[in-house]
Every structure is written in C-alpha cells, then in structure tokens.
Design a protein around this motif. Structure first.
Motif, PDB file in Angstrom:
ATOM      1  N   THR A  32       0.671  -1.385   0.040  1.00  0.00           N
ATOM      2  CA  THR A  32      -0.084   0.077   0.481  1.00  0.00           C
ATOM      3  C   THR A  32       1.056   1.358  -0.383  1.00  0.00           C
ATOM      4  OG1 THR A  32      -1.668  -0.761   1.324  1.00  0.00           O
ATOM      5  CG2 THR A  32      -2.018   1.265   1.193  1.00  0.00           C
ATOM      6  N   PRO A  33       0.779   2.550  -0.874  1.00  0.00           N
ATOM      7  CA  PRO A  33       1.318   2.935  -1.244  1.00  0.00           C
ATOM      8  C   PRO A  33       0.872   4.044   0.546  1.00  0.00           C
ATOM      9  CG  PRO A  33       0.256   3.712  -2.923  1.00  0.00           C
ATOM     10  CD  PRO A  33      -0.681   2.192  -2.018  1.00  0.00           C
ATOM     11  N   ALA A  34       2.227   4.799   1.000  1.00  0.00           N
ATOM     12  CA  ALA A  34       2.593   5.461   2.294  1.00  0.00           C
ATOM     13  C   ALA A  34       0.918   6.523   1.903  1.00  0.00           C
ATOM     14  CB  ALA A  34       4.177   6.226   2.434  1.00  0.00           C
ATOM     15  N   PHE A  35       1.302   7.315   1.319  1.00  0.00           N
ATOM     16  CA  PHE A  35       0.211   7.710   1.154  1.00  0.00           C
ATOM     17  C   PHE A  35      -1.384   7.652   1.477  1.00  0.00           C
ATOM     18  CE2 PHE A  35       0.182   7.335  -3.068  1.00  0.00           C
ATOM     19  CZ  PHE A  35      -1.113   7.040  -3.375  1.00  0.00           C
ATOM     20  N   MET A  36      -1.712   6.614   1.475  1.00  0.00           N
ATOM     21  CA  MET A  36      -3.203   5.655   1.392  1.00  0.00           C
ATOM     22  C   MET A  36      -3.079   4.807   3.012  1.00  0.00           C
ATOM     23  SD  MET A  36      -4.018   3.983  -1.899  1.00  0.00           S
ATOM     24  CE  MET A  36      -5.352   3.149  -1.246  1.00  0.00           C
ATOM     25  N   ARG A  37      -2.262   5.018   3.343  1.00  0.00           N
ATOM     26  CA  ARG A  37      -2.196   4.645   4.807  1.00  0.00           C
ATOM     27  C   ARG A  37      -2.605   4.962   5.740  1.00  0.00           C
ATOM     28  NH1 ARG A  37       4.019   3.131   4.462  1.00  0.00           N
ATOM     29  NH2 ARG A  37       3.897   0.773   3.429  1.00  0.00           N
ATOM     30  N   PRO A  38      -3.207   6.352   6.343  1.00  0.00           N
ATOM     31  CA  PRO A  38      -3.572   6.581   7.309  1.00  0.00           C
ATOM     32  C   PRO A  38      -4.833   6.763   7.089  1.00  0.00           C
ATOM     33  CG  PRO A  38      -2.348   7.948   6.685  1.00  0.00           C
ATOM     34  CD  PRO A  38      -1.975   7.219   6.091  1.00  0.00           C
ATOM     35  N   ALA A  39      -5.573   6.954   5.574  1.00  0.00           N
ATOM     36  CA  ALA A  39      -6.935   6.685   4.831  1.00  0.00           C
ATOM     37  C   ALA A  39      -7.487   5.667   4.954  1.00  0.00           C
ATOM     38  CB  ALA A  39      -7.396   7.436   3.789  1.00  0.00           C
ATOM     39  N   LEU A  40      -7.134   5.036   4.945  1.00  0.00           N
ATOM     40  CA  LEU A  40      -7.182   2.446   4.532  1.00  0.00           C
ATOM     41  C   LEU A  40      -7.224   2.549   6.576  1.00  0.00           C
ATOM     42  CD1 LEU A  40      -4.827   1.456   2.183  1.00  0.00           C
ATOM     43  CD2 LEU A  40      -7.583   1.466   2.097  1.00  0.00           C
ATOM     44  N   ARG A  41      -7.204   3.422   7.660  1.00  0.00           N
ATOM     45  CA  ARG A  41      -6.724   2.799   8.993  1.00  0.00           C
ATOM     46  C   ARG A  41      -8.727   3.119   9.288  1.00  0.00           C
ATOM     47  NH1 ARG A  41      -1.325   3.640   9.630  1.00  0.00           N
ATOM     48  NH2 ARG A  41      -1.134   5.776   9.296  1.00  0.00           N
ATOM     49  N   THR A  42      -8.476   3.994   8.248  1.00  0.00           N
ATOM     50  CA  THR A  42     -10.369   5.325   8.947  1.00  0.00           C
ATOM     51  C   THR A  42     -10.971   3.935   7.871  1.00  0.00           C
ATOM     52  OG1 THR A  42     -10.171   6.595   7.833  1.00  0.00           O
ATOM     53  CG2 THR A  42      -9.110   7.042   9.928  1.00  0.00           C
ATOM     54  N   VAL A  43     -10.882   4.254   7.107  1.00  0.00           N
ATOM     55  CA  VAL A  43     -11.719   3.600   6.172  1.00  0.00           C
ATOM     56  C   VAL A  43     -11.983   1.219   6.114  1.00  0.00           C
ATOM     57  CG1 VAL A  43     -12.474   2.546   3.199  1.00  0.00           C
ATOM     58  CG2 VAL A  43     -11.365   5.216   4.513  1.00  0.00           C
ATOM     59  N   ARG A  44     -10.820   1.119   6.302  1.00  0.00           N
ATOM     60  CA  ARG A  44     -10.873  -0.470   6.433  1.00  0.00           C
ATOM     61  C   ARG A  44     -12.324  -1.293   7.319  1.00  0.00           C
ATOM     62  NH1 ARG A  44      -5.270  -1.456   6.385  1.00  0.00           N
ATOM     63  NH2 ARG A  44      -5.162  -0.914   4.480  1.00  0.00           N
ATOM     64  N   PRO A  45     -11.976  -0.377   8.143  1.00  0.00           N
ATOM     65  CA  PRO A  45     -14.011  -1.222   9.507  1.00  0.00           C
ATOM     66  C   PRO A  45     -15.067  -0.776   8.647  1.00  0.00           C
ATOM     67  CG  PRO A  45     -11.877   0.185  10.598  1.00  0.00           C
ATOM     68  CD  PRO A  45     -11.666   0.273   9.210  1.00  0.00           C
ATOM     69  N   LEU A  46     -14.724   0.305   7.615  1.00  0.00           N
ATOM     70  CA  LEU A  46     -16.045   0.243   7.378  1.00  0.00           C
ATOM     71  C   LEU A  46     -16.102  -0.640   5.627  1.00  0.00           C
ATOM     72  CD1 LEU A  46     -16.542   3.465   7.407  1.00  0.00           C
ATOM     73  CD2 LEU A  46     -17.715   2.397   7.769  1.00  0.00           C
ATOM     74  N   ILE A  47     -15.459  -0.847   5.139  1.00  0.00           N
ATOM     75  CA  ILE A  47     -15.253  -1.796   4.570  1.00  0.00           C
ATOM     76  C   ILE A  47     -16.516  -2.919   3.909  1.00  0.00           C
ATOM     77  CG2 ILE A  47     -14.413  -3.173   2.281  1.00  0.00           C
ATOM     78  CD1 ILE A  47     -12.508  -1.518   2.946  1.00  0.00           C
ATOM     79  N   LYS A  48     -16.196  -4.054   4.628  1.00  0.00           N
ATOM     80  CA  LYS A  48     -17.202  -5.684   4.879  1.00  0.00           C
ATOM     81  C   LYS A  48     -18.505  -4.980   4.992  1.00  0.00           C
ATOM     82  CE  LYS A  48     -15.482  -9.268   4.602  1.00  0.00           C
ATOM     83  NZ  LYS A  48     -16.273 -10.259   3.274  1.00  0.00           N
ATOM     84  N   PRO A  49     -19.230  -3.789   6.099  1.00  0.00           N
ATOM     85  CA  PRO A  49     -20.381  -3.416   6.439  1.00  0.00           C
ATOM     86  C   PRO A  49     -21.253  -3.088   4.827  1.00  0.00           C
ATOM     87  CG  PRO A  49     -19.204  -2.714   8.107  1.00  0.00           C
ATOM     88  CD  PRO A  49     -18.289  -3.242   7.515  1.00  0.00           C
ATOM     89  N   LEU A  50     -19.901  -1.721   4.695  1.00  0.00           N
ATOM     90  CA  LEU A  50     -21.044  -1.143   3.479  1.00  0.00           C
ATOM     91  C   LEU A  50     -20.849  -2.079   2.044  1.00  0.00           C
ATOM     92  CD1 LEU A  50     -18.429   1.883   3.729  1.00  0.00           C
ATOM     93  CD2 LEU A  50     -20.623   2.043   3.707  1.00  0.00           C
ATOM     94  N   THR A  51     -20.220  -3.479   2.162  1.00  0.00           N
ATOM     95  CA  THR A  51     -20.638  -4.006   1.581  1.00  0.00           C
ATOM     96  C   THR A  51     -21.256  -4.671   1.079  1.00  0.00           C
ATOM     97  OG1 THR A  51     -17.502  -4.756   1.032  1.00  0.00           O
ATOM     98  CG2 THR A  51     -18.809  -6.336   0.014  1.00  0.00           C
ATOM     99  N   TRP A  52     -21.168  -5.419   2.911  1.00  0.00           N
ATOM    100  CA  TRP A  52     -22.852  -6.291   3.180  1.00  0.00           C
ATOM    101  C   TRP A  52     -24.018  -5.325   2.692  1.00  0.00           C
ATOM    102  CZ3 TRP A  52     -24.425 -11.300   3.470  1.00  0.00           C
ATOM    103  CH2 TRP A  52     -24.056 -11.313   3.810  1.00  0.00           C
ATOM    104  N   LEU A  53     -24.036  -3.809   3.168  1.00  0.00           N
ATOM    105  CA  LEU A  53     -25.459  -3.107   2.656  1.00  0.00           C
ATOM    106  C   LEU A  53     -25.558  -2.206   1.129  1.00  0.00           C
ATOM    107  CD1 LEU A  53     -27.593  -0.047   3.694  1.00  0.00           C
ATOM    108  CD2 LEU A  53     -25.539   1.678   3.819  1.00  0.00           C
ATOM    109  N   ALA A  54     -24.050  -2.948   0.475  1.00  0.00           N
ATOM    110  CA  ALA A  54     -24.245  -2.164  -0.831  1.00  0.00           C
ATOM    111  C   ALA A  54     -25.270  -3.754  -1.998  1.00  0.00           C
ATOM    112  CB  ALA A  54     -22.832  -2.619  -1.455  1.00  0.00           C
ATOM    113  N   LEU A  55     -24.799  -4.969  -1.172  1.00  0.00           N
ATOM    114  CA  LEU A  55     -25.525  -6.303  -1.321  1.00  0.00           C
ATOM    115  C   LEU A  55     -27.200  -6.102  -1.304  1.00  0.00           C
ATOM    116  CD1 LEU A  55     -24.865  -8.493  -3.072  1.00  0.00           C
ATOM    117  CD2 LEU A  55     -24.799  -9.595  -0.706  1.00  0.00           C
TER     118      LEU A  55
END
Length: 162
Positions: free
Chosen positions: A3-26
C-alpha cells in the motif's frame, strides 16, 4: 502489492467500514433487482397468462428479433443487455460480502437467483417467466465473476487487508 504510504492513514479509518458497506451494497442491489423485476412500471402492462411461459431456450429472443420492426430496436436490445447487466454486480457483491472464492459457486448463486425469480414470476403471475432470461442473467453473472477475478478482487483485498 504494498500500500502506498500516502494511502495508509485513510485506509486505517476506512478499513473497518468496508465489510458493512459491502453487505449494505449487496442488500441495496437485491432490493433494486426485486424492484426492477416485480414492481417496475413496464410490468403493469402485461396481462399474465400461462401461455406466456417459455421453456424453449432462445425461442422468444429469436422471435423478438424477427419482430424487431414491430417491437422496436430499443425494446429488443434493452431486454437482452438489461437482463445481462442486471446480474453483473451479483458475483462481485456476493464474493466481497461472503468471501466465496470459487467461481462455480458464484455462478451457481447467479443461476439459482435467476431461476428463483422466474419461478416467483410464475407463482405470483407477474411478468413473463422465460428461460431466455435465465440464460441472459447467468451470462451477466458470469461476466461479473470474470470482472471480479480480473479486476476487483485485488483492489478489494488491498483495501481490506494491506
């Protein structure tokens, strides 16, 4: 893939939301499919009859092609590509939400969902139960699975795990 260094802080905040957002999208996708198949305005003009049921593969599609001057190019092609496009998101969304990895299971889910829809149309006397729709929907599910394997799975894993 790192992962590029500039993306790491954003990914730390987004990562916990990915699975629930995927289920919501489904869930939203399933709701959209149910609406399009059973409640869309175009379905109100159809007077249901058991004679509308088509179990002969591609019979209605070939007949519609012969009658394209009567039904119109738009209606013909939107039926074909609409049935395909409707099921393209199914494979990637199920794979991302559930973690299923085997393309055969994802395809079986797509085919099963299409058969379930056609059976529901028959039982509820809504729409036109047609084997051509199962073929086109299954084609769309397969296209979605191929896109998932070639493109989206790597991006999804990068967002979720790296």
């Amino acid at each position: 893939m790192e992962t590029p260094a500039f993306m790491r802080p954003a990914l730390r905040t987004v990562r916990p939301l990915i699975k629930p957002l995927t289920w919501l999208a489904l869930a939203l996708y399933i709701g959209l499919v149910v609406y399009v198949v059973f409640f869309a305005r175009r379905r109100q003009n159809i007077v249901w009859s058991p004679h509308l049921v088509n179990l002969v593969p591609l019979a209605n599609t070939i007949r519609a092609y012969r009658d394209v001057a009567y039904i119109g190019q738009w209606n013909y092609w939107s039926n074909i590509f609409g049935n395909i496009a409707l099921f393209v998101p199914l494979g990637p969304l199920v794979a991302a939400a559930t973690g299923f990895r085997r393309w055969r299971w994802l395809l079986a889910i797509g085919v099963g969902a299409s058969v379930l829809i056609e059976c529901a149309q028959y039982v509820l006397e809504i729409g036109v139960p047609d084997i051509d729709d199962v073929i086109l929907n299954s084609t769309g599910a397969l296209v979605g699975i191929i896109l998932w394997e070639l493109l989206f799975r790597k991006i999804y894993r990068l967002l979720l795990y790296k």
